[in-house]
Design a protein around this motif. Structure first.
Motif, mmCIF file in Angstrom:
data_model
loop_
_atom_site.group_PDB
_atom_site.id
_atom_site.type_symbol
_atom_site.label_atom_id
_atom_site.label_comp_id
_atom_site.label_asym_id
_atom_site.label_seq_id
_atom_site.Cartn_x
_atom_site.Cartn_y
_atom_site.Cartn_z
ATOM 1 N N GLY A 1 7.172 -17.318 12.980
ATOM 2 C CA GLY A 1 6.806 -16.961 11.614
ATOM 3 C C GLY A 1 5.323 -16.711 11.470
ATOM 4 O O GLY A 1 4.504 -17.323 12.139
ATOM 5 N N ALA A 2 4.978 -15.791 10.597
ATOM 6 C CA ALA A 2 3.577 -15.484 10.329
ATOM 7 C C ALA A 2 3.425 -15.127 8.859
ATOM 8 O O ALA A 2 4.384 -14.737 8.194
ATOM 9 C CB ALA A 2 3.106 -14.326 11.206
ATOM 10 N N LEU A 3 2.232 -15.275 8.384
ATOM 11 C CA LEU A 3 1.870 -14.886 7.028
ATOM 12 C C LEU A 3 0.732 -13.893 7.177
ATOM 13 O O LEU A 3 -0.352 -14.246 7.645
ATOM 14 C CB LEU A 3 1.437 -16.120 6.239
ATOM 15 N N LEU A 4 0.973 -12.632 6.849
ATOM 16 C CA LEU A 4 -0.001 -11.569 7.077
ATOM 17 C C LEU A 4 -0.571 -11.042 5.766
ATOM 18 O O LEU A 4 0.109 -11.035 4.739
ATOM 19 C CB LEU A 4 0.640 -10.427 7.861
ATOM 20 N N VAL A 5 -1.802 -10.575 5.838
ATOM 21 C CA VAL A 5 -2.481 -9.993 4.687
ATOM 22 C C VAL A 5 -2.150 -8.503 4.624
ATOM 23 O O VAL A 5 -2.325 -7.785 5.608
ATOM 24 C CB VAL A 5 -4.010 -10.195 4.778
ATOM 25 N N ALA A 6 -1.692 -8.050 3.459
ATOM 26 C CA ALA A 6 -1.393 -6.636 3.264
ATOM 27 C C ALA A 6 -2.487 -5.937 2.457
ATOM 28 O O ALA A 6 -2.732 -4.750 2.640
ATOM 29 C CB ALA A 6 -0.055 -6.470 2.539
ATOM 30 N N ARG A 7 -3.136 -6.690 1.558
ATOM 31 C CA ARG A 7 -4.155 -6.097 0.686
ATOM 32 C C ARG A 7 -5.084 -7.194 0.225
ATOM 33 O O ARG A 7 -4.669 -8.338 0.041
ATOM 34 C CB ARG A 7 -3.482 -5.456 -0.530
ATOM 35 N N GLN A 8 -6.341 -6.834 0.020
ATOM 36 C CA GLN A 8 -7.306 -7.789 -0.525
ATOM 37 C C GLN A 8 -8.245 -7.048 -1.457
ATOM 38 O O GLN A 8 -8.719 -5.962 -1.127
ATOM 39 C CB GLN A 8 -8.100 -8.446 0.606
#
Length: 159
Positions: free
Chosen positions: A57-64
């Motif tokens: 599992g991972a938690l990725l950044v799509a937008r900031q």
């Protein structure tokens, strides 16, 4: 705070590094991204979305998005960052931040920010839906949206 112990905003204290300061004497805009990341990791931990090498599992950044309000200068005491959830989707959610101080009972906000994050299955190499338990935990962090100061309509007009 009502709602049966619900505490939507979490405060994380993030230490500044001397190397965060640029030639103008304030924390560089790029370093704000690091401050937000450190606050997010400290607040969420690794157990929120079963993010580990063992589970894939991972938690990725799509937008900031960051809106800078005031210059933040170097100091020894850590900078407070309030963090909360503003939206929960099928596979993604948005977290909001305020990088701030409280001086003489008054809030001083250096920056507002929002990050869109999504759950990712590294073994299948694709996003995955949030589980009911994850959605429930995120809902406990839910609070209102960022009040952007300088956001404008993004529509493009033809010449």
């Amino acid at each position: 705070m009502g709602d049966h112990g619900r505490v939507p905003r979490h405060r994380v204290l993030v230490p500044l590094r001397w190397s965060d300061v640029d030639a103008y004497g304030h924390v560089n805009n790029v370093m704000f991204v690091r401050i937000l990341e450190e606050a997010r990791i400290a607040a969420l931990g690794t157990d929120l979305l079963s993010t580990s090498r063992e589970t894939g599992g991972a938690l990725l950044v799509a937008r900031q998005e960051i809106e800078y309000m005031l210059p933040l200068t170097f100091r020894i005491p850590p900078v407070p960052v309030d963090i909360w959830v503003t939206r929960i989707g099928a596979a993604d959610f948005e977290m909001a931040y305020e990088v701030l101080d409280e001086q003489d009972g008054e809030r001083v906000v250096y920056a507002h920010a929002e990050t869109t994050l999504f759950a990712f299955d590294q073994w299948k190499n694709r996003p995955r839906r949030l589980r009911a338990s994850e959605r429930e935990r995120l809902q406990q962090w839910a609070d209102g949206p960022i009040q952007w100061r300088r956001r404008r309509d993004k529509a493009v007009t033809a010449p």
